[in-house]
Motif scaffolding. Structure first.
Motif, mmCIF file in Angstrom:
data_model
loop_
_atom_site.group_PDB
_atom_site.id
_atom_site.type_symbol
_atom_site.label_atom_id
_atom_site.label_comp_id
_atom_site.label_asym_id
_atom_site.label_seq_id
_atom_site.Cartn_x
_atom_site.Cartn_y
_atom_site.Cartn_z
ATOM 1 N N VAL A 220 0.844 -1.191 0.000
ATOM 2 C CA VAL A 220 0.000 0.000 0.000
ATOM 3 C C VAL A 220 0.881 1.245 0.000
ATOM 4 C CG1 VAL A 220 -1.847 1.243 1.186
ATOM 5 C CG2 VAL A 220 -1.752 -1.240 1.337
ATOM 6 N N ASP A 222 1.369 5.097 1.274
ATOM 7 C CA ASP A 222 0.888 5.758 2.492
ATOM 8 C C ASP A 222 0.005 6.970 2.208
ATOM 9 O OD1 ASP A 222 2.845 7.549 1.633
ATOM 10 O OD2 ASP A 222 3.764 7.787 3.610
ATOM 11 N N CYS A 227 -6.938 2.729 0.924
ATOM 12 C CA CYS A 227 -6.383 1.372 0.914
ATOM 13 C C CYS A 227 -5.614 1.058 2.193
ATOM 14 C CB CYS A 227 -5.463 1.177 -0.293
ATOM 15 S SG CYS A 227 -6.320 1.161 -1.874
ATOM 16 N N LEU A 228 -5.325 2.075 3.006
ATOM 17 C CA LEU A 228 -4.512 1.853 4.208
ATOM 18 C C LEU A 228 -5.219 0.969 5.225
ATOM 19 C CD1 LEU A 228 -2.905 5.369 4.692
ATOM 20 C CD2 LEU A 228 -1.669 3.215 4.378
ATOM 21 N N GLY A 231 -5.711 -2.500 3.977
ATOM 22 C CA GLY A 231 -4.439 -3.219 3.984
ATOM 23 C C GLY A 231 -4.098 -3.735 5.368
ATOM 24 N N LEU A 243 2.842 -7.077 5.254
ATOM 25 C CA LEU A 243 2.362 -5.776 4.827
ATOM 26 C C LEU A 243 3.542 -4.838 4.603
ATOM 27 C CD1 LEU A 243 0.168 -3.553 4.434
ATOM 28 C CD2 LEU A 243 0.246 -3.218 6.924
ATOM 29 N N SER A 244 3.559 -4.190 3.435
ATOM 30 C CA SER A 244 4.574 -3.187 3.134
ATOM 31 C C SER A 244 3.864 -1.889 2.758
ATOM 32 C CB SER A 244 5.470 -3.643 1.981
ATOM 33 O OG SER A 244 6.437 -2.663 1.683
ATOM 34 N N ILE A 245 4.303 -0.791 3.384
ATOM 35 C CA ILE A 245 3.731 0.522 3.095
ATOM 36 C C ILE A 245 4.830 1.410 2.515
ATOM 37 C CG2 ILE A 245 2.574 2.552 4.047
ATOM 38 C CD1 ILE A 245 1.383 0.764 6.200
#
Length: 293
Positions: A220, A222, A227-228, A231, A243-245
């Motif tokens: 996602v 930031d 979508c945050l 996610g 999870l990768s932001i």
């Protein structure tokens, strides 16, 4: 490049390059099969990379019946592509609409996925915005029909989660808008009404999500606000999810930050293929801050 035929007789345009373990790339609403070029160039050096134009996106067929579009239909189309190419299992990578498709692929046919990458997915999932999203999806569909894709593309491409791409990479953003302008107006409208506006929220799928153990990676931006929270929800609900932001990043992740996106996926694929991307350790209790006994 081959055209494959789905169970309901829709022809899909498919392209592939490279050899090795297969990766299936599923595009977003605002893109098409060409949107994955930075990933195909990178991963085709050691993987068999497949992408396709979803139904409604030429050169694939554009059904005129709304009931020919839907979330489960989209997931089954992805399986049909693998079937036609004789592929048993693949890493499945989707962005936005394609991210929803990748997730539903895992829910419906988990045995066909080596891993799932669910990037930029979540629009319409938040319950407080669910009806707003359905309404604005129908408005977008109307605009594609009324204005045509060429005229509407710059408007759609200037949304709150697209301007990050425009600011970082004006040329890349312009190519994105030009590609969007080539969309079939009817296909875009039908996709908005039949897939986007009718797909279920992640929260409505909680029990199914809890049972799905395919190695999964959620990615996602930031500044992709809607979508945050979805996610984070997937991270907390899927048993084998990371999870990768991406910082200072919007919705078009794979084009906006291609180097970071490719590096992240390369490591994820390697871990998944070696059995190192495991279920969350039951000792990692979400409610615990510090252990005292």
């Amino acid at each position: 490049m081959p055209r494959i035929t789905t169970k309901d007789g829709i022809a899909l345009h498919v392209e592939e390059v490279g050899e090795g373990t297969p990766i299936l790339f599923i595009h977003e609403f605002g893109g098409n099969h060409e949107s994955w070029e930075p990933q195909l160039r990178f991963f085709s050096r050691r993987y068999r990379c497949i992408t396709y134009a979803a139904r409604g996106y030429p050169p694939s067929d554009v059904p005129r019946d709304l009931e020919s579009y839907g979330q489960t239909i989209a997931a089954d189309d992805a399986v049909a592509v693998l079937d036609a190419l004789g592929i048993d299992k693949a890493h499945v990578v989707g962005l936005s609409m394609g991210g929803f498709c990748a997730l539903h692929f895992g829910l419906r046919t988990p045995g066909r996925a080596l891993s799932l990458t669910i990037a930029g997915a979540g629009y319409g999932c938040e319950k407080e915005f669910e009806e707003y999203f359905r309404g604005v999806s129908r408005e977008v569909a109307d605009k594609f029909e009324q204005l045509g894709s060429v005229a509407f593309a710059p408007i759609y491409g200037s949304g709150a989660s697209r301007v990050q791409f425009q600011n970082k990479d004006p040329l890349g953003w312009q190519e994105f808008v030009e590609r969007l302008g080539t969309h079939d107006s009817l296909g875009a409208a039908m996709t908005m009404r039949g897939v986007q506006a009718r797909r279920p929220s992640f929260w409505d799928l909680e029990e199914e999500l809890k049972r799905m153990t395919v190695p999964s990676l959620v990615v996602v931006g930031d500044e992709d606000d809607h979508c945050l929270q979805p996610g984070l929800y997937l991270k907390r609900t899927l048993p084998a999810c990371g999870l990768s932001i991406f910082p200072k990043t919007g919705h078009t992740l794979n084009l906006e930050e291609p180097a970071a996106f490719n590096a992240l996926l390369a490591e994820f694929f390697a871990q998944a293929e070696h059995g190192a991307w495991k279920l969350r350790d039951p000792r990692a209790l979400p409610g615990q801050v510090m252990k005292t006994t």
